[in-house]
Design an enzyme around this catalytic site. Structure first.
Site, PDB file in Angstrom:
ATOM      1  N   ARG A 107       0.817  -1.206   0.000  1.00 61.62           N
ATOM      2  CA  ARG A 107       0.000   0.000   0.000  1.00 61.62           C
ATOM      3  C   ARG A 107       0.857   1.265   0.000  1.00 61.62           C
ATOM      4  O   ARG A 107       0.496   2.261  -0.632  1.00 61.62           O
ATOM      5  CB  ARG A 107      -0.942  -0.002   1.200  1.00 61.62           C
ATOM      6  CG  ARG A 107      -1.953  -1.137   1.142  1.00 61.62           C
ATOM      7  CD  ARG A 107      -2.971  -1.064   2.250  1.00 61.62           C
ATOM      8  NE  ARG A 107      -3.833  -2.237   2.255  1.00 61.62           N
ATOM      9  CZ  ARG A 107      -4.934  -2.374   2.980  1.00 61.62           C
ATOM     10  NH1 ARG A 107      -5.322  -1.383   3.768  1.00 61.62           N
ATOM     11  NH2 ARG A 107      -5.645  -3.479   2.924  1.00 61.62           N
ATOM     12  N   TYR A 123     -10.719   8.391  -9.763  1.00 57.96           N
ATOM     13  CA  TYR A 123     -11.721   9.327  -9.259  1.00 57.96           C
ATOM     14  C   TYR A 123     -11.372   9.700  -7.825  1.00 57.96           C
ATOM     15  O   TYR A 123     -10.818   8.890  -7.080  1.00 57.96           O
ATOM     16  CB  TYR A 123     -13.133   8.732  -9.317  1.00 57.96           C
ATOM     17  CG  TYR A 123     -13.327   7.469  -8.514  1.00 57.96           C
ATOM     18  CD1 TYR A 123     -13.800   7.502  -7.205  1.00 57.96           C
ATOM     19  CD2 TYR A 123     -13.054   6.227  -9.076  1.00 57.96           C
ATOM     20  CE1 TYR A 123     -13.982   6.337  -6.474  1.00 57.96           C
ATOM     21  CE2 TYR A 123     -13.237   5.053  -8.354  1.00 57.96           C
ATOM     22  CZ  TYR A 123     -13.699   5.113  -7.062  1.00 57.96           C
ATOM     23  OH  TYR A 123     -13.877   3.958  -6.337  1.00 57.96           O
ATOM     24  N   PRO A 124     -11.684  10.910  -7.418  1.00 58.78           N
ATOM     25  CA  PRO A 124     -11.518  11.300  -6.026  1.00 58.78           C
ATOM     26  C   PRO A 124     -12.813  11.072  -5.258  1.00 58.78           C
ATOM     27  O   PRO A 124     -13.908  11.035  -5.848  1.00 58.78           O
ATOM     28  CB  PRO A 124     -11.185  12.787  -6.119  1.00 58.78           C
ATOM     29  CG  PRO A 124     -11.959  13.243  -7.321  1.00 58.78           C
ATOM     30  CD  PRO A 124     -11.992  12.073  -8.280  1.00 58.78           C
ATOM     31  N   MET A 125     -12.715  10.927  -3.948  1.00 61.34           N
ATOM     32  CA  MET A 125     -13.916  10.760  -3.133  1.00 61.34           C
ATOM     33  C   MET A 125     -13.689  11.297  -1.732  1.00 61.34           C
ATOM     34  O   MET A 125     -12.550  11.442  -1.277  1.00 61.34           O
ATOM     35  CB  MET A 125     -14.337   9.290  -3.067  1.00 61.34           C
ATOM     36  CG  MET A 125     -13.354   8.381  -2.367  1.00 61.34           C
ATOM     37  SD  MET A 125     -14.046   6.731  -2.047  1.00 61.34           S
ATOM     38  CE  MET A 125     -15.353   7.136  -0.881  1.00 61.34           C
ATOM     39  N   LYS A 127     -15.890  11.464   2.377  1.00 58.88           N
ATOM     40  CA  LYS A 127     -16.987  10.980   3.205  1.00 58.88           C
ATOM     41  C   LYS A 127     -17.930  12.138   3.526  1.00 58.88           C
ATOM     42  O   LYS A 127     -17.497  13.264   3.767  1.00 58.88           O
ATOM     43  CB  LYS A 127     -16.448  10.373   4.502  1.00 58.88           C
ATOM     44  CG  LYS A 127     -15.624   9.101   4.304  1.00 58.88           C
ATOM     45  CD  LYS A 127     -16.444   7.974   3.706  1.00 58.88           C
ATOM     46  CE  LYS A 127     -15.653   6.657   3.729  1.00 58.88           C
ATOM     47  NZ  LYS A 127     -16.386   5.560   3.070  1.00 58.88           N
ATOM     48  N   HIS A 150     -16.723  -2.783   3.513  1.00 57.56           N
ATOM     49  CA  HIS A 150     -16.383  -2.197   2.222  1.00 57.56           C
ATOM     50  C   HIS A 150     -15.220  -2.958   1.588  1.00 57.56           C
ATOM     51  O   HIS A 150     -15.242  -3.301   0.399  1.00 57.56           O
ATOM     52  CB  HIS A 150     -16.015  -0.728   2.433  1.00 57.56           C
ATOM     53  CG  HIS A 150     -15.865   0.055   1.175  1.00 57.56           C
ATOM     54  ND1 HIS A 150     -16.920   0.358   0.347  1.00 57.56           N
ATOM     55  CD2 HIS A 150     -14.765   0.614   0.598  1.00 57.56           C
ATOM     56  CE1 HIS A 150     -16.490   1.071  -0.680  1.00 57.56           C
ATOM     57  NE2 HIS A 150     -15.187   1.233  -0.555  1.00 57.56           N
ATOM     58  N   GLN A 163      -6.575  -1.967  -6.877  1.00 59.27           N
ATOM     59  CA  GLN A 163      -7.037  -0.675  -6.382  1.00 59.27           C
ATOM     60  C   GLN A 163      -5.924   0.002  -5.594  1.00 59.27           C
ATOM     61  O   GLN A 163      -5.354  -0.599  -4.692  1.00 59.27           O
ATOM     62  CB  GLN A 163      -8.259  -0.890  -5.486  1.00 59.27           C
ATOM     63  CG  GLN A 163      -8.848   0.371  -4.898  1.00 59.27           C
ATOM     64  CD  GLN A 163     -10.117   0.084  -4.118  1.00 59.27           C
ATOM     65  OE1 GLN A 163     -11.216   0.348  -4.596  1.00 59.27           O
ATOM     66  NE2 GLN A 163      -9.987  -0.459  -2.925  1.00 59.27           N
TER      67      GLN A 163
END
Length: 227
Positions: A107, A123-125, A127, A150, A163
């Site tokens: 990671r 894509y950005p995200m 909460k 998730h 990912q």
């Protein structure tokens, strides 16, 4: 480049550049910029982008923000003009504390691009912080449980999707950047679709714009940009 590197204390710096290509694009200069960064130990992933948002994607990973800034300058000088970008850092989530060291290293220091996964999207995200669904008002254990669920959905796409989630709180407009590499384009679609049904996404996720394309070596990508 500054004599004093600016590096994260953990992990790597990451820059996504989404560029429109000028008529006077110098393929030789762009190739030189990529090869120079790679010679300094930085990973550069070229992407031929689809749609009107941009022509060329360049994802660069490495330690020093000054070196990444020089890469951006060299890219612009070659005639690839950024029309969108994203700044982030590799990270290990607070919800993943205690994972095996091999997973932790993967990671923090992903090896990109993954073999056999040429389908790409970013894509950005963030909460949500709405009165009804405020992620940051939830107790840690509840947030951790939601994230475990998730992640369980995401693991069903092992082998089809790699990912890469990078953190951008305080660095860019959203809180995370999500980069997906897939075997097929519908792997990208299926993964994002299925994960949106997860409670952590359905109730708490806000998504930014998507950039989609194909990963290849720089020469192949540049061939698709030639008129």
């Amino acid at each position: 480049m500054s004599d004093l590197p600016l590096v994260p204390s953990v992990g790597q710096s990451v820059l996504h550049l989404f560029c429109q290509v000028a008529d006077d694009l110098s393929a030789a200069d762009l190739t030189k910029a990529v090869e120079s960064a790679r010679a300094d130990g930085y990973q550069v992933v070229p992407v031929a982008l689809l749609g009107h948002k941009a022509d060329l994607g360049l994802m660069v990973l490495g330690p020093d923000l000054w070196r990444i800034r020089r890469f951006q300058t060299d890219v612009q000088a070659a005639g690839a003009i950024p029309v969108a970008s994203y700044v982030s850092l590799t990270e290990v989530s607070e919800y993943a504390a205690g994972i095996p060291d091999e997973m932790r290293q993967a990671r923090l220091f992903p090896q990109l691009p993954p073999e056999g996964k040429a389908a790409f999207c970013f894509y950005p995200m963030s909460k949500r912080r709405t009165p009804e669904y405020n992620w940051f008002s939830l107790p840690f254990e509840e947030r951790k449980e939601l994230m475990m669920g998730h992640g369980k959905v995401g693991r069903t796409f092992a082998g089809r999707i790699l990912q890469v989630i990078t953190g951008s709180t305080g660095l860019d407009d959203f809180e995370w950047g999500v980069t997906l590499f897939g075997v097929h384009p519908d792997d990208l679609k299926d993964c994002v679709y299925e994960m949106r049904f997860d409670e952590g996404s359905a109730n708490y996720a806000e998504f930014g714009p998507f950039y989609t394309g194909m990963v290849a070596d720089l020469e192949t990508v540049l061939e698709t940009l030639a008129p």
